[in-house]
Motif scaffolding. Structure first.
Motif, PDB file in Angstrom:
ATOM      1  N   SER A 183      68.139  15.019  -2.478  1.00  0.00           N
ATOM      2  CA  SER A 183      67.473  15.760  -3.542  1.00  0.00           C
ATOM      3  C   SER A 183      66.779  16.977  -2.938  1.00  0.00           C
ATOM      4  CB  SER A 183      66.480  14.842  -4.267  1.00  0.00           C
ATOM      5  OG  SER A 183      65.917  15.475  -5.404  1.00  0.00           O
ATOM      6  N   ASN A 184      65.782  17.501  -3.648  1.00  0.00           N
ATOM      7  CA  ASN A 184      65.045  18.661  -3.162  1.00  0.00           C
ATOM      8  C   ASN A 184      63.648  18.287  -2.688  1.00  0.00           C
ATOM      9  OD1 ASN A 184      64.129  17.996  -5.704  1.00  0.00           O
ATOM     10  ND2 ASN A 184      63.879  20.111  -6.389  1.00  0.00           N
ATOM     11  N   ILE A 201      65.472  12.228  -0.254  1.00  0.00           N
ATOM     12  CA  ILE A 201      65.304  13.041   0.950  1.00  0.00           C
ATOM     13  C   ILE A 201      65.911  14.408   0.686  1.00  0.00           C
ATOM     14  CG2 ILE A 201      67.468  12.230   2.000  1.00  0.00           C
ATOM     15  CD1 ILE A 201      65.977  12.311   4.721  1.00  0.00           C
ATOM     16  N   ASP A 202      65.247  15.457   1.174  1.00  0.00           N
ATOM     17  CA  ASP A 202      65.831  16.782   0.979  1.00  0.00           C
ATOM     18  C   ASP A 202      66.822  17.077   2.102  1.00  0.00           C
ATOM     19  OD1 ASP A 202      64.441  17.847   3.207  1.00  0.00           O
ATOM     20  OD2 ASP A 202      62.842  18.688   1.973  1.00  0.00           O
ATOM     21  N   LEU A 203      67.584  18.150   1.938  1.00  0.00           N
ATOM     22  CA  LEU A 203      68.686  18.418   2.855  1.00  0.00           C
ATOM     23  C   LEU A 203      68.202  18.719   4.282  1.00  0.00           C
ATOM     24  CD1 LEU A 203      71.731  18.614   3.141  1.00  0.00           C
ATOM     25  CD2 LEU A 203      71.595  20.996   2.370  1.00  0.00           C
ATOM     26  N   PRO A 204      67.211  19.598   4.485  1.00  0.00           N
ATOM     27  CA  PRO A 204      66.753  19.815   5.874  1.00  0.00           C
ATOM     28  C   PRO A 204      66.235  18.548   6.534  1.00  0.00           C
ATOM     29  CG  PRO A 204      66.022  21.612   4.465  1.00  0.00           C
ATOM     30  CD  PRO A 204      66.564  20.540   3.548  1.00  0.00           C
ATOM     31  N   TRP A 255      73.262  17.020 -10.319  1.00  0.00           N
ATOM     32  CA  TRP A 255      72.214  17.345  -9.347  1.00  0.00           C
ATOM     33  C   TRP A 255      72.767  18.175  -8.183  1.00  0.00           C
ATOM     34  CZ3 TRP A 255      67.629  16.772 -11.273  1.00  0.00           C
ATOM     35  CH2 TRP A 255      66.495  16.775 -10.473  1.00  0.00           C
ATOM     36  N   GLU A 256      74.057  18.495  -8.231  1.00  0.00           N
ATOM     37  CA  GLU A 256      74.687  19.251  -7.141  1.00  0.00           C
ATOM     38  C   GLU A 256      73.985  20.574  -6.840  1.00  0.00           C
ATOM     39  OE1 GLU A 256      77.772  16.441  -8.754  1.00  0.00           O
ATOM     40  OE2 GLU A 256      76.326  17.836  -9.636  1.00  0.00           O
ATOM     41  N   PRO A 257      73.594  21.363  -7.858  1.00  0.00           N
ATOM     42  CA  PRO A 257      72.917  22.635  -7.556  1.00  0.00           C
ATOM     43  C   PRO A 257      71.608  22.457  -6.803  1.00  0.00           C
ATOM     44  CG  PRO A 257      73.661  22.593  -9.841  1.00  0.00           C
ATOM     45  CD  PRO A 257      73.835  21.205  -9.308  1.00  0.00           C
ATOM     46  N   VAL A 258      70.905  21.369  -7.070  1.00  0.00           N
ATOM     47  CA  VAL A 258      69.627  21.108  -6.401  1.00  0.00           C
ATOM     48  C   VAL A 258      69.829  20.964  -4.896  1.00  0.00           C
ATOM     49  CG1 VAL A 258      67.725  19.453  -6.214  1.00  0.00           C
ATOM     50  CG2 VAL A 258      68.626  20.059  -8.471  1.00  0.00           C
ATOM     51  N   VAL A 259      70.961  20.374  -4.516  1.00  0.00           N
ATOM     52  CA  VAL A 259      71.262  20.192  -3.092  1.00  0.00           C
ATOM     53  C   VAL A 259      71.838  21.470  -2.490  1.00  0.00           C
ATOM     54  CG1 VAL A 259      72.719  18.952  -1.449  1.00  0.00           C
ATOM     55  CG2 VAL A 259      71.541  17.708  -3.278  1.00  0.00           C
ATOM     56  N   ILE A 260      72.817  22.055  -3.154  1.00  0.00           N
ATOM     57  CA  ILE A 260      73.506  23.204  -2.564  1.00  0.00           C
ATOM     58  C   ILE A 260      72.583  24.406  -2.422  1.00  0.00           C
ATOM     59  CG2 ILE A 260      75.356  24.897  -2.979  1.00  0.00           C
ATOM     60  CD1 ILE A 260      77.121  22.607  -3.855  1.00  0.00           C
ATOM     61  N   ASP A 308      68.344  27.096   3.325  1.00  0.00           N
ATOM     62  CA  ASP A 308      67.334  26.674   4.294  1.00  0.00           C
ATOM     63  C   ASP A 308      67.946  26.148   5.592  1.00  0.00           C
ATOM     64  OD1 ASP A 308      65.351  27.222   2.354  1.00  0.00           O
ATOM     65  OD2 ASP A 308      65.637  25.222   1.472  1.00  0.00           O
ATOM     66  N   LEU A 309      69.262  26.111   5.662  1.00  0.00           N
ATOM     67  CA  LEU A 309      69.927  25.581   6.847  1.00  0.00           C
ATOM     68  C   LEU A 309      70.320  26.702   7.802  1.00  0.00           C
ATOM     69  CD1 LEU A 309      72.419  22.925   5.365  1.00  0.00           C
ATOM     70  CD2 LEU A 309      70.122  22.527   6.293  1.00  0.00           C
ATOM     71  N   PRO A 310      70.240  26.447   9.103  1.00  0.00           N
ATOM     72  CA  PRO A 310      70.809  27.413  10.046  1.00  0.00           C
ATOM     73  C   PRO A 310      72.322  27.429   9.901  1.00  0.00           C
ATOM     74  CG  PRO A 310      70.189  25.403  11.183  1.00  0.00           C
ATOM     75  CD  PRO A 310      69.672  25.261   9.779  1.00  0.00           C
ATOM     76  N   ALA A 311      72.942  28.522  10.273  1.00  0.00           N
ATOM     77  CA  ALA A 311      74.395  28.646  10.142  1.00  0.00           C
ATOM     78  C   ALA A 311      75.118  27.525  10.863  1.00  0.00           C
ATOM     79  CB  ALA A 311      74.848  30.006  10.663  1.00  0.00           C
ATOM     80  N   SER A 312      74.547  27.044  11.961  1.00  0.00           N
ATOM     81  CA  SER A 312      75.204  26.000  12.748  1.00  0.00           C
ATOM     82  C   SER A 312      75.324  24.679  11.996  1.00  0.00           C
ATOM     83  CB  SER A 312      74.445  25.775  14.054  1.00  0.00           C
ATOM     84  OG  SER A 312      73.105  25.364  13.793  1.00  0.00           O
ATOM     85  N   LEU A 313      74.498  24.475  10.962  1.00  0.00           N
ATOM     86  CA  LEU A 313      74.530  23.224  10.213  1.00  0.00           C
ATOM     87  C   LEU A 313      75.205  23.351   8.850  1.00  0.00           C
ATOM     88  CD1 LEU A 313      71.067  21.551  10.976  1.00  0.00           C
ATOM     89  CD2 LEU A 313      73.327  20.965  11.862  1.00  0.00           C
ATOM     90  N   LEU A 314      75.734  24.519   8.530  1.00  0.00           N
ATOM     91  CA  LEU A 314      76.469  24.644   7.273  1.00  0.00           C
ATOM     92  C   LEU A 314      77.777  23.866   7.387  1.00  0.00           C
ATOM     93  CD1 LEU A 314      75.956  28.427   6.475  1.00  0.00           C
ATOM     94  CD2 LEU A 314      74.925  26.470   5.294  1.00  0.00           C
ATOM     95  N   PRO A 315      78.084  23.010   6.415  1.00  0.00           N
ATOM     96  CA  PRO A 315      79.329  22.234   6.487  1.00  0.00           C
ATOM     97  C   PRO A 315      80.555  23.142   6.545  1.00  0.00           C
ATOM     98  CG  PRO A 315      77.865  21.368   4.790  1.00  0.00           C
ATOM     99  CD  PRO A 315      77.274  22.661   5.226  1.00  0.00           C
ATOM    100  N   LYS A 316      81.503  22.782   7.403  1.00  0.00           N
ATOM    101  CA  LYS A 316      82.745  23.543   7.472  1.00  0.00           C
ATOM    102  C   LYS A 316      83.487  23.485   6.138  1.00  0.00           C
ATOM    103  CE  LYS A 316      83.663  23.086  12.450  1.00  0.00           C
ATOM    104  NZ  LYS A 316      83.733  24.531  12.715  1.00  0.00           N
ATOM    105  N   VAL A 317      83.382  22.335   5.466  1.00  0.00           N
ATOM    106  CA  VAL A 317      83.968  22.168   4.136  1.00  0.00           C
ATOM    107  C   VAL A 317      82.928  21.511   3.249  1.00  0.00           C
ATOM    108  CG1 VAL A 317      85.738  20.998   2.762  1.00  0.00           C
ATOM    109  CG2 VAL A 317      86.334  21.968   4.992  1.00  0.00           C
TER     110      VAL A 317
END
Length: 272
Positions: free
Chosen positions: A76-77, A117-120, A141-146, A151-160
Motif C-alpha cells: 500500500s502507500n 507496507i509501502d513500496l520503499p 489499488w494498483e495506482p497507489v503502489v505504482i 520514490d525508488l532509485p532507478a536501480s530498484l525499478l522492476p525490469k518488467v
C-alpha cells in the motif's frame, strides 16, 4: 483473450531473456486463489516473494514446495494497518475481489484490519538489489503502489511491471472497474511508468477477438482510446524498463490464446 494464460506465457519467455542469470527478484503482489504467478517465477529459477494478506492453503503449499517467501501483508502507500474489504460477486463472497478500496465494485461491507507496507519499506525489508518482475493484481489499488515508483532509485525499478486494469463491465459502459476514478487511476499508472522511463508495453485484454496492443510509452499520447478498445473488459498491461522483446514473438505467443472464450459469469468470478 485468455488473459492470465497469455500473460503467463509471455512472462515465461520474456523474463529469462531479460535476466538470464536470475539476478533479480520476482514479486507476485495480490496472489489470489488461482493465477499463481509466484509458482511460475520460482519454476523459472527466480528468487520469488508472494505478497498476499489472506493466503489460501494451496498458496501456502506452493510457497513451501517452491521455497517462495510469503509475506502476509498488503502492499500500500503506508506501513502499519489498514481496513481490508472482503470481495464479493453476485452477492457471494469471492476472495479474488478483496480490496483496500471501499468503493471498488467487488468490495463488500465485510472488513478487517490487515498489516500494510509501502513500496520503499518493502524494498528495504526484503533487501532488494534488483527487481526483475513486479506483478500487481490488487483490485483498484494498483495506482497507489505504482505512483511510489517515483520514490525508488532507478536501480530498484522492476525490469518488467505487470498490473491489472478494468473489470466488471466494458470500457464504454464507464462503470465498475472503468468508472472515472478507476480509469483515471489506470492512466496515472501509465503516466508514472512513462515518467520513470518505461517504454515497450503490451496490453492483453479479455475481450473476444481483441488483439494485444503493443505500444511504446515514450512516444504514446496517453489517452484511454489509444490504449484500450471501447469493448475492453479487463486485462493486464506489461511494461518494460530499459528492455524490449520482438513484437513478432509477442504476437506469436498471444495468438494461441485468442480462442476459447470463457462464459461471462465464469470470467467475472475469476477476473480482476
Amino acid at each position: 483473450m485468455r488473459v492470465e494464460a497469455c500473460c503467463t506465457a509471455l512472462l515465461k519467455q520474456i523474463l529469462p531473456t531479460l535476466d538470464p542469470q536470475r539476478q533479480g527478484l520476482c514479486l507476485d503482489v495480490g496472489v489470489g486463489t488461482f493465477a499463481f504467478y509466484c509458482q511460475m517465477f520460482a519454476q523459472l529459477g527466480f528468487s520469488t516473494i508472494a505478497i498476499e494478506p489472506l493466503p489460501i492453503p494451496k498458496l501456502r503449499q506452493i510457497c513451501q514446495r517452491h521455497h517462495i517467501q510469503l509475506l502476509e501483508t498488503c502492499l500500500s502507500n503506508q506501513t502499519g494497518t489498514q481496513t481490508f474489504y472482503g470481495g464479493q460477486f453476485a452477492r457471494l463472497g469471492n476472495q479474488n475481489f478483496n480490496s483496500l478500496a471501499p468503493d471498488w465494485f467487488g468490495s463488500s461491507a465485510r472488513s478487517q484490519q490487515v498489516p500494510t507496507i509501502d513500496l520503499p519499506d518493502l524494498m528495504e525489508a526484503i533487501a532488494a538489489q534488483q527487481i526483475t518482475c513486479l506483478k500487481l493484481d490488487i483490485e483498484g489499488w494498483e495506482p497507489v503502489v505504482i505512483q511510489q515508483f517515483a520514490d525508488l532509485p532507478a536501480s530498484l525499478l522492476p525490469k518488467v511491471t505487470m498490473f491489472e486494469y478494468g473489470g466488471g463491465t466494458d470500457r464504454q459502459a464507464g462503470a465498475k472497474g472503468w468508472a472515472p476514478k478507476f480509469l483515471e487511476g489506470t492512466m496515472q499508472c501509465l503516466t508514472t511508468l512513462q515518467q520513470r522511463g518505461y517504454g515497450l508495453s503490451i496490453m492483453v485484454d479479455y475481450c473476444h477477438g481483441t488483439d494485444v496492443n503493443v505500444f511504446d510509452l515514450q512516444t504514446m499520447d496517453l489517452n484511454p482510446a489509444n490504449v484500450f478498445p471501447p469493448n475492453a473488459v479487463y486485462g493486464n498491461i506489461i511494461s518494460f524498463y530499459e528492455g524490449s522483446y520482438p513484437q513478432e514473438a509477442i504476437a506469436q505467443i498471444c495468438q494461441r490464446y485468442r480462442g476459447g472464450v470463457i462464459n461471462w459469469l465464469v470470467s467475472q468470478l475469476v477476473s480482476t
